[in-house]
Scaffold this active site. Structure first.
Site, PDB file in Angstrom:
ATOM      1  N   CYS A  33      32.436 115.838  56.756  1.00 48.16           N
ATOM      2  CA  CYS A  33      33.573 114.928  56.900  1.00 48.16           C
ATOM      3  C   CYS A  33      34.757 115.390  56.060  1.00 48.16           C
ATOM      4  CB  CYS A  33      33.153 113.529  56.512  1.00 48.16           C
ATOM      5  SG  CYS A  33      32.294 113.519  54.954  1.00 48.16           S
TER       6      CYS A  33
ATOM      7  N   GLU B 148      32.350 105.355  54.276  1.00 43.20           N
ATOM      8  CA  GLU B 148      32.770 106.761  54.157  1.00 43.20           C
ATOM      9  C   GLU B 148      32.789 107.302  55.575  1.00 43.20           C
ATOM     10  OE1 GLU B 148      33.679 107.995  51.426  1.00 43.20           O
ATOM     11  OE2 GLU B 148      32.645 106.870  49.863  1.00 43.20           O
TER      12      GLU B 148
ATOM     13  N   LYS C 252      18.608 103.054  56.179  1.00 32.73           N
ATOM     14  CA  LYS C 252      18.361 103.582  57.528  1.00 32.73           C
ATOM     15  C   LYS C 252      19.007 104.962  57.663  1.00 32.73           C
ATOM     16  CE  LYS C 252      20.144 103.694  61.527  1.00 32.73           C
ATOM     17  NZ  LYS C 252      19.638 105.028  61.941  1.00 32.73           N
TER      18      LYS C 252
ATOM     19  N   GLU D 224      38.745 114.336  65.083  1.00 27.28           N
ATOM     20  CA  GLU D 224      37.693 115.044  64.348  1.00 27.28           C
ATOM     21  C   GLU D 224      36.743 115.707  65.344  1.00 27.28           C
ATOM     22  OE1 GLU D 224      34.775 112.710  62.179  1.00 27.28           O
ATOM     23  OE2 GLU D 224      35.225 113.925  60.426  1.00 27.28           O
TER      24      GLU D 224
HETATM   25  P1  NAD Z   1      27.399 107.749  63.540  1.00 28.87           P
HETATM   26  O1  NAD Z   1      28.380 106.789  63.011  1.00 28.87           O
HETATM   27  O2  NAD Z   1      27.069 107.709  64.976  1.00 28.87           O
HETATM   28  O3  NAD Z   1      25.978 107.606  62.775  1.00 28.87           O
HETATM   29  C1  NAD Z   1      25.862 107.443  61.401  1.00 28.87           C
HETATM   30  C2  NAD Z   1      24.723 106.474  61.093  1.00 28.87           C
HETATM   31  O4  NAD Z   1      25.032 105.207  61.636  1.00 28.87           O
HETATM   32  C3  NAD Z   1      23.368 106.862  61.700  1.00 28.87           C
HETATM   33  O5  NAD Z   1      22.331 106.462  60.821  1.00 28.87           O
HETATM   34  C4  NAD Z   1      23.312 106.039  62.961  1.00 28.87           C
HETATM   35  O6  NAD Z   1      21.998 105.794  63.411  1.00 28.87           O
HETATM   36  C5  NAD Z   1      23.975 104.762  62.509  1.00 28.87           C
HETATM   37  N1  NAD Z   1      24.593 103.970  63.565  1.00 28.87           N
HETATM   38  C6  NAD Z   1      25.050 104.383  64.782  1.00 28.87           C
HETATM   39  N2  NAD Z   1      25.552 103.334  65.460  1.00 28.87           N
HETATM   40  C7  NAD Z   1      25.442 102.241  64.645  1.00 28.87           C
HETATM   41  C8  NAD Z   1      25.809 100.869  64.759  1.00 28.87           C
HETATM   42  N3  NAD Z   1      26.397 100.390  65.855  1.00 28.87           N
HETATM   43  N4  NAD Z   1      25.569 100.052  63.722  1.00 28.87           N
HETATM   44  C9  NAD Z   1      24.990 100.509  62.596  1.00 28.87           C
HETATM   45  N5  NAD Z   1      24.598 101.792  62.429  1.00 28.87           N
HETATM   46  C10 NAD Z   1      24.829 102.649  63.438  1.00 28.87           C
HETATM   47  O7  NAD Z   1      27.939 109.144  63.054  1.00 28.87           O
HETATM   48  P2  NAD Z   1      27.608 110.575  63.614  1.00 28.87           P
HETATM   49  O8  NAD Z   1      28.557 110.838  64.722  1.00 28.87           O
HETATM   50  O9  NAD Z   1      26.172 110.756  63.845  1.00 28.87           O
HETATM   51  O10 NAD Z   1      28.004 111.407  62.303  1.00 28.87           O
HETATM   52  C11 NAD Z   1      29.132 112.142  62.193  1.00 28.87           C
HETATM   53  C12 NAD Z   1      30.317 111.310  61.693  1.00 28.87           C
HETATM   54  O11 NAD Z   1      30.083 110.838  60.382  1.00 28.87           O
HETATM   55  C13 NAD Z   1      31.553 112.110  61.629  1.00 28.87           C
HETATM   56  O12 NAD Z   1      32.625 111.392  62.165  1.00 28.87           O
HETATM   57  C14 NAD Z   1      31.772 112.364  60.140  1.00 28.87           C
HETATM   58  O13 NAD Z   1      33.073 112.588  59.729  1.00 28.87           O
HETATM   59  C15 NAD Z   1      31.196 111.163  59.541  1.00 28.87           C
HETATM   60  N6  NAD Z   1      30.725 111.445  58.193  1.00 28.87           N
HETATM   61  C16 NAD Z   1      31.454 110.966  57.151  1.00 28.87           C
HETATM   62  C17 NAD Z   1      31.063 111.230  55.854  1.00 28.87           C
HETATM   63  C18 NAD Z   1      31.845 110.716  54.670  1.00 28.87           C
HETATM   64  O14 NAD Z   1      31.328 110.713  53.575  1.00 28.87           O
HETATM   65  N7  NAD Z   1      33.066 110.265  54.813  1.00 28.87           N
HETATM   66  C19 NAD Z   1      29.910 111.982  55.617  1.00 28.87           C
HETATM   67  C20 NAD Z   1      29.203 112.456  56.698  1.00 28.87           C
HETATM   68  C21 NAD Z   1      29.631 112.162  57.994  1.00 28.87           C
END
Ligand code: NAD
Length: 499
Positions: free
Chosen positions: A286, A252, A177, A387
């Site tokens: 991230c 991650e 997804k 962050e």
């Molecule tokens: P997010 O957690 O809201 O979304 C990430 C993914 O999870 C999306 O596909 C989203 O649709 C899905 N999602 C959202 N709510 C969910 C739930 N309740 N259950 C299952 N899936 C769900 O993240 P974001 O805010 O869109 O992205 C930015 C964040 O991601 C930042 O905090 C960043 O640091 C982190 N990030 C971490 C890494 C890493 O490798 N450590 C890489 C990229 C981004």
């Protein structure tokens, strides 16, 4: 004509009643429409993945065959780098300088590396003879079953490949997804796997919202592992959900990388490195270095150089190769970043550069934040602890190496860190930092053969690296007693021999 993308379920391209309109974050122009899936699509995809897995077609192919297919996909992606880089820049606003080499190029390299280690992996190993029961021992590495991969919008292809690459290489079935803001590369990747001959149901892609679609997938009872990249808050909810059936989880999550400049560093290089660490991918990475720690003794000089160099950063069209920093993914994220500027000012930080949305030509549409630097920051401020996920660097000072380490480690996160200075001091400091990756005299050094992941609330498990396949396999110990005859067994410990 605007392209329309469907979901990929059980080897078919499936549309939905509802659609997403994907718009460029730089121009707000419509790029594509995408099927907006719901929980029924998740159920169909998991059923297809489980059905295929239970039939055993893919998992019973020889590892060399699976590796060859992954290599074919890598080759096809490699032949489309420029096209896919442009698509990525258009979709999520990452600059074209970074999408080719980093987003797409590194994904290709990761797939090639996985193919190589899949061929060499010890899928079955014999151990020492087991005495006194006279058994032979074998350890077999088997796929887990259905793997759910959930990825974010900021670095979509690499975070996808890190999960589905080893999952498929190990013989699992996958339901992927992507994020609703940036699903196109995942769908292009599925197209390549289809063309390369991956059997139906082995890889499925669902496009839908995090809630309820992602949550439904993460909690599905037939999913044996969830591999997730995204926010720490969602990562925690996935971990809680996974307690119900003890499914495996790799996370991650976020970061607040400390970037330490030592007083013996090459300051010109370190300052450029600090801007690269923080501003690459428009500050939406991230592993960004978002806390810059500088020695009090050289504060004036370093800050002056930093501001001089930061003033040369070009904010603008992500498709223009001269642009350094592009737009923010959405209005919501932009407003969230801007709200931190208010918080930082109230906490007593000094705004040294940027600090607002830009105006003027080129910024009438889309979502923008100027590259921003705060000085006089202390590590207790929210701007230093939380962050922000934007082009925002905070500068803190320290008086000794011990204090630099203490400040760097005083965070709930532990994904990335860096040290600029001479050896052996810089390396000694790297060893003291509580962080999954520490870069000495560089930043964003990510390589397929090395693990990516975090300490503390930055995550659980690692992606990439030589152990990637272990994250997607179960180990089965088979003990084979060929000694024959009950008299040779140690049964007498419990059962009396027949008289
Ligand atoms: P997010 O957690 O809201 O979304 C990430 C993914 O999870 C999306 O596909 C989203 O649709 C899905 N999602 C959202 N709510 C969910 C739930 N309740 N259950 C299952 N899936 C769900 O993240 P974001 O805010 O869109 O992205 C930015 C964040 O991601 C930042 O905090 C960043 O640091 C982190 N990030 C971490 C890494 C890493 O490798 N450590 C890489 C990229 C981004």
């Amino acid at each position: 004509m605007t392209p329309h993308y469907c979901m990929y379920i059980d080897g078919k391209w499936v549309d939905a009643d509802d659609v997403y309109e994907l718009r460029s974050p730089a121009t707000e122009e419509l790029i594509a429409t995408v099927a907006k899936g719901d929980v029924s699509h998740v159920d169909a995809a998991v059923a297809a993945a489980k059905g295929t897995f239970d039939q055993g077609g893919w998992r019973n192919t020889a590892p060399a065959e699976r590796a060859a297919l992954i290599n074919t996909v890598a080759e096809r992606l490699g032949g489309r780098v420029d096209e896919l880089a442009a698509l990525q820049s258009n979709e999520n606003g990452a600059t074209i300088r970074i999408t080719g080499a980093f987003h797409i190029g590194l994904s290709v390299a990761q797939l090639q590396y996985l193919a190589a280690i899949t061929e060499q992996y010890q899928w079955e190993t014999s151990g020492p003879a087991i005495e006194p029961v006279a058994a032979e021992g074998v350890v077999v590495r088997e796929p887990l079953g259905v793997v759910a991969a959930i990825v974010p919008w900021n670095i979509p292809l690499l975070t996808t490949v890190w999960k589905i690459g080893p999952a498929l290489a190990a013989g699992n079935s996958v339901v992927l997804k992507p994020d609703e803001h940036a699903p196109l590369l995942a769908l292009e990747l599925a197209r390549e796997f289809e063309s390369a001959g991956l059997p139906p149901g082995v890889l499925n892609v669902i496009t839908g919202d995090g809630e309820p679609v992602g949550a439904h997938l993460a909690g599905h009872p037939d999913v044996r592992k969830v591999a997730f990249t995204g926010s720490t808050a969602v990562g925690k909810s996935i971990l809680r959900q996974s307690a119900d059936n003890i499914r495996r989880v790799t996370l991650e999550l976020g970061g607040k990388g400390a970037n330490i400049i030592l007083d013996d560093a090459d300051i010109d290089m370190a300052v450029d490195g600090a801007l690269f660490a923080c501003m690459a991918n428009n500050g939406q990475a991230c592993e960004a270095g978002t806390r810059l720690l500088i020695p009090s003794s050289r504060r004036e000089e370093i800050v002056a150089k930093l501001l001089n160099r930061a003033a040369t950063l070009r904010l603008g069209d992500p498709m223009d190769p001269t642009t350094h920093v592009g737009p923010i993914i959405s209005a919501t994220q932009r407003d969230r970043i801007l709200s931190y500027f208010q918080i930082a000012a109230e906490e007593g930080a000094t705004l040294a550069l940027g600090g607002k949305a830009p105006d003027g030509p080129g910024f009438g549409k889309g979502y923008w934040v100027e590259p921003t630097i705060f000085t006089d920051v202390t590590n207790d401020m929210r701007i230093a602890r939380e962050e922000v996920f934007g082009p925002v660097l905070v500068v803190l000072t320290y008086d000794s190496d011990d204090e630099a380490v203490q400040i760097a480690n005083d965070t709930g996160y532990g994904l990335s860190a860096g040290v600029w200075g001479s050896e052996p001091r810089a390396l000694q400091m790297a060893r003291r930092l509580e962080s999954g990756m520490v870069w000495v005299n560089n930043w964003h050094v990510i390589h397929p053969a090395y693990p990516f992941g975090g300490y503390k609330e930055s995550g659980l498990g690692r992606e990439g690296g030589p152990d990637a396949l272990g994250e997607y396999t179960e180990e089965k110990f088979i003990a084979l007693d060929r000694s024959g005859g009950i008299e040779n067994k140690a049964f007498a410990i419990v059962i009396d021999p027949e008289s």
